[in-house]
Design an enzyme around this catalytic site. Structure first.
Site, PDB file in Angstrom:
ATOM      1  N   TRP A 176       0.820  -1.207   0.000  1.00 55.96           N
ATOM      2  CA  TRP A 176       0.000   0.000   0.000  1.00 55.96           C
ATOM      3  C   TRP A 176       0.849   1.249   0.000  1.00 55.96           C
ATOM      4  CZ3 TRP A 176       0.889   3.308   3.890  1.00 55.96           C
ATOM      5  CH2 TRP A 176       1.478   2.783   5.038  1.00 55.96           C
ATOM      6  N   TYR A 188      11.661  13.655   0.700  1.00 54.90           N
ATOM      7  CA  TYR A 188      11.905  13.914   2.125  1.00 54.90           C
ATOM      8  C   TYR A 188      13.076  13.154   2.757  1.00 54.90           C
ATOM      9  CZ  TYR A 188       7.245  15.903   1.717  1.00 54.90           C
ATOM     10  OH  TYR A 188       6.164  16.638   1.316  1.00 54.90           O
ATOM     11  N   CYS A 232       5.741  19.330   0.567  1.00 62.30           N
ATOM     12  CA  CYS A 232       4.651  20.148   1.131  1.00 62.30           C
ATOM     13  C   CYS A 232       5.036  20.557   2.546  1.00 62.30           C
ATOM     14  CB  CYS A 232       3.361  19.356   1.169  1.00 62.30           C
ATOM     15  SG  CYS A 232       2.601  19.257  -0.442  1.00 62.30           S
TER      16      CYS A 232
END
Ligand SMILES: Nc1nc(=O)c2c([nH]1)NC[C@@H]1CN(c3ccc(C(=O)N[C@@H](CCC(=O)O)C(=O)O)cc3)CN21
Ligand SMILES: O=c1ccn([C@H]2C[C@H](O)[C@@H](COP(=O)(O)O)O2)c(=O)[nH]1
Length: 732
Positions: free
Chosen positions: A489, A554, A614
């Site tokens: 997932w 990140y 973000c």
């Protein structure tokens, strides 16, 4: 029957309080809801589903033979894919309409109930007036109420007609009641009021020395007064219940404490303290609770607060009748000779904790613990034992509605910061188009401050996918840029992420189906929206990058800032700057540093990433042995991304505090463009109707002291009991 009715009142009223308190819903108590639309859901659903199946079949068939696919077919495929998307949206809209129709139906039923209930209230008022005039209830419970106690309270009788709520009462086993009814054995258990404790205590639960308070905290007394005096209904008062010694410890010029019914407990029948109208004397805790569950107090007394002293709090603190504990936690050590028991954490969870305050050199916080496990209110549990002995086997059902908390405290739950921001964006945000063409409502420059000291901010008004939060953060910390190293997932979710959309992490779609959808989304994104980008995309080789390779995102920036990125398989050890270790080193060795920063924003690498970070910048701060973190997020999807982002940085702060032997302080979330996608307005409005529940508690494996050694099972979350999950479609 009466008690069951009381409970219903509590339920209906509590919804109302919340609505009042955060102004999330218009006051429509007595307005009948409009009728539900009539539409043929079944037909609509089956036709949409039919179309969807047919198109998916066609897509599958065409994709099965890509080598035979001429240009036109590719066009056709794209068109079909868009159509599938459109139909899916239609399906969701249909489901929403269905859901709304059901809600409307519920509202209509509730309205009908409400009318019934109003009739009941009028009857109750008549009964109360009758009782006041003729009853001799004060003699029934060995209560020496001063004769003048009622008239001043009753000058408010006119407000009874505005009466909205019934006080919370509960009934214990008949055997315990028999022993309490002053010898009048009765098989009818008497109802009792529930209550809340207000106390100031040190860490080791010391509350006093030599009969007085060992500290002078004027702001605590101010808080005590505000909490115990304030009522939601101006026609009512609260009661404060105290022992004789506590009564005597209050300077005589201040007592009885004004604006409240002072209930003093004493066993001495000859004790004549006052004929004051606001004073009532009772023989025991239980007789006081029974008295307050009777007319006229049941209607005129809004909340009951137990304020001491030691013996009374020892008997009442964790007992089943205690709804909440408002404790001023004195963090500076003080010598005491009177102690109360620790709060039972299996029964109570923190609802709200203030920022630490300081006065006269004493550090303290106002904390409210709310009961989360209950006996069954309003039912008689014939075999249960007397409460408060720790071994009661009453039914520990979950408490789901916390509207019994004083409005003043209820509204302070940190989740309301999120709910208020969402509400504000929906009601007054700027309409903005966006990259995804979904359309948003947006506000620029927002801040939320979450207190991490006593609980963990995992939102409760909808279920947040905690395992996903943990796995993703561990994956960032690992420095990896390979999305495939985590479970299935995560891989697909990450792929969705980098292209600027959220994919529901708990999706049950199969890998193949997801991959197909992902490619369609890719097409959609680049072909339709930004054709010029395609060449750039190809030129940086991102399209040809191996599945799961996300570029220098990140994790790479946190651990290898400045290294030159090749691909996810390369070994970057020793390359670039390890910001995370530097942050930890500074926190441990130079905690006053004002440059403790973790940045994912690396302008020269942005072109290699499909989605610029973000959450891009975090600063850490150490004070009083606590670690706080402030994070800047340039762009925030309030519905899907933000609940996840809050939890993620709160967890990072807790982990870093843990490895640095500090405790967590605050997580401050600063947002640039805070937006609500237009297709999230409806589900978010549904979420805004929900009442928050206490945040869960996070425990981290104490043996792990190395930031690189954590695994998912090192994090234990207890007491997370959210409302159900709410579907929100990702903006593509
Ligand atoms: N939060 C808290 N602080 C306390 O000091 C305290 C409790 N709770 N609960 C148990 C007892 C009760 N105690 C009390 C309670 C009220 C006054 C009192 O004089 N209250 C005035 C307010 C005075 C002011 O504002 O300075 C009142 O009207 O409530 C004194 C001691 C001390 N204890
Ligand atoms: O951690 C995240 C990642 C993404 N989002 C949201 C914020 C925006 O709605 C999109 C990103 O689109 P941009 O056009 O690049 O701003 O994804 C988030 O909230 N949290």
């Amino acid at each position: 029957l009466v008690f069951r009715d009381s409970e219903q009142h509590v339920v209906s009223d509590s919804t109302h309080h919340i609505t009042d308190s955060v102004d999330l819903m218009p006051d429509e108590e007595f307005r009948p809801p409009s009728a539900a639309h009539k539409f043929n859901e079944a037909d609509l659903l089956s036709s949409v589903l039919q179309n969807l199946y047919e198109l998916e079949e066609k897509v599958g068939m065409l994709q099965g033979k890509p080598y035979q696919m001429p240009f036109e077919k590719e066009e056709l495929l794209n068109a079909a894919v868009y159509r599938v998307d459109a139909l899916e949206a239609e399906l969701i809209a249909t489901k929403t309409a269905l859901y709304e129709a059901l809600i409307k139906q519920e509202e209509l039923l509730a309205y009908l109930d409400n009318q019934e209930e109003r009739k009941f209230r009028v009857t109750s008022c008549m009964i109360v007036i009758f009782q006041v005039l003729f009853s001799s209830f004060r003699r029934r419970f060995n209560i020496f109420a001063s004769t003048s106690a009622f008239p001043p309270l009753f000058k408010n009788l006119n407000v009874i007609s505005k009466y909205r709520s019934c006080a919370r009462t509960y009934v214990m086993a008949s055997n315990s009641v028999t022993s309490l009814s002053n010898g009048n054995a009765s098989m009818d258990p008497e109802p009792r009021r529930t209550y809340q404790v207000v106390v100031a205590a040190t860490r080791d639960m010391g509350i006093g020395k030599d009969g007085v308070l060992p500290w002078r905290l004027p702001s605590d007394l101010k808080f005590f007064k505000e909490l115990t005096v304030t009522t939601s209904d101006p026609g009512k008062k609260n009661a404060i219940v105290m022992g004789r010694k506590t009564w005597e410890s209050i300077p005589s010029k201040y007592r009885p404490l004004p604006g409240r019914l002072n209930v003093v407990l004493t066993r001495s029948g000859s004790f004549d303290i006052s004929t004051d109208e606001n004073v009532v004397i009772c023989g025991s805790i239980l007789s006081a609770l029974e008295l307050l569950a009777q007319a006229p107090y049941l209607l005129l007394i809004e909340k009951v607060f137990f304020i001491g002293g030691g013996q009374i709090l020892r008997d009442s603190l964790n007992a089943p009748g205690c709804d909440a504990i408002h404790i001023t936690e004195i963090e500076t050590s003080m010598e005491c000779d009177t102690f109360i028991p620790a709060i039972d954490c299996s029964l109570f969870q923190p609802w709200y904790s203030s920022q630490p305050l300081s006065e006269n050199g004493i550090r303290f916080s106002f904390v409210t613990y709310a009961r989360v496990k209950n006996f069954a209110i309003g039912t008689t549990t014939a075999n249960s034992e007397l409460e408060g002995n720790g071994s009661s086997n009453y039914n520990k059902s979950e408490v789901k509605n916390f509207a019994f908390l004083p409005k003043l405290i209820l509204e302070k739950h940190d989740e309301y910061m999120y709910l208020r921001l969402v509400k504000e964006i929906i009601s007054s945000g700027n309409q903005k188009d966006d990259r995804t063409r979904t359309g948003t409502l947006s506000k620029f420059g927002c801040q939320m401050k979450f207190n991490l000291r006593r609980s963990f901010p995992l939102l409760t008004t909808k279920r947040v996918f905690w395992r996903g939060v943990v796995e993703e953060l561990l994956w960032f910390i690992s420095g990896s840029t390979n999305a495939k190293i985590k479970s299935h997932w995560l891989f697909y979710r990450r792929k969705a992420y980098i292209y600027g959309m959220e994919m529901h992490p708990e999706t049950t779609l199969t890998g193949k189906c997801l991959a197909t959808r992902f490619l369609c989304i890719l097409d959609h994104y680049f072909v339709q929206e930004n054709p010029t980008d395609v060449s750039i995309f190809l030129s940086i080789g991102l399209v040809n990058r191996e599945d799961g390779d996300l570029g220098p995102v990140y994790g790479f920036q946190w651990r290898h800032f400045g290294a030159s990125y090749t691909n996810m398989h390369a070994d970057y050890s020793g390359q670039g700057f390890d910001q995370l270790l530097d942050v930890i080193d500074k926190i441990k060795n130079s905690p006053d540093d004002r440059r403790i920063i973790l940045s994912a924003w690396n302008p020269s690498d942005l072109k290699l990433m499909a989605l610029p970070p973000c959450h891009m910048f975090a600063q850490f701060h150490v004070a009083n042995g606590e670690l706080s973190c402030q994070m800047y997020q340039r762009s925030a999807d309030m519905g899907l991304g933000v609940p996840f982002n809050i939890a993620s940085y709160a967890l990072l702060t807790c982990m870093i505090a843990h490895v640095c032997s500090l405790v967590p302080g605050d997580f401050i979330h600063v947002i640039g463009d805070a937006h609500v996608y237009k297709n999230h307005v409806r589900p978010l409005q549904e979420q805004l109707q929900k009442l928050p529940r206490p945040f869960p508690i996070l425990r981290i494996n104490p043996e792990k002291k190395d930031i690189d050694s954590f695994v998912a099972s090192d994090f234990e979350l207890t007491g997370y009991d959210p409302h159900q999950k709410i579907e929100m479609k990702m903006a593509v």
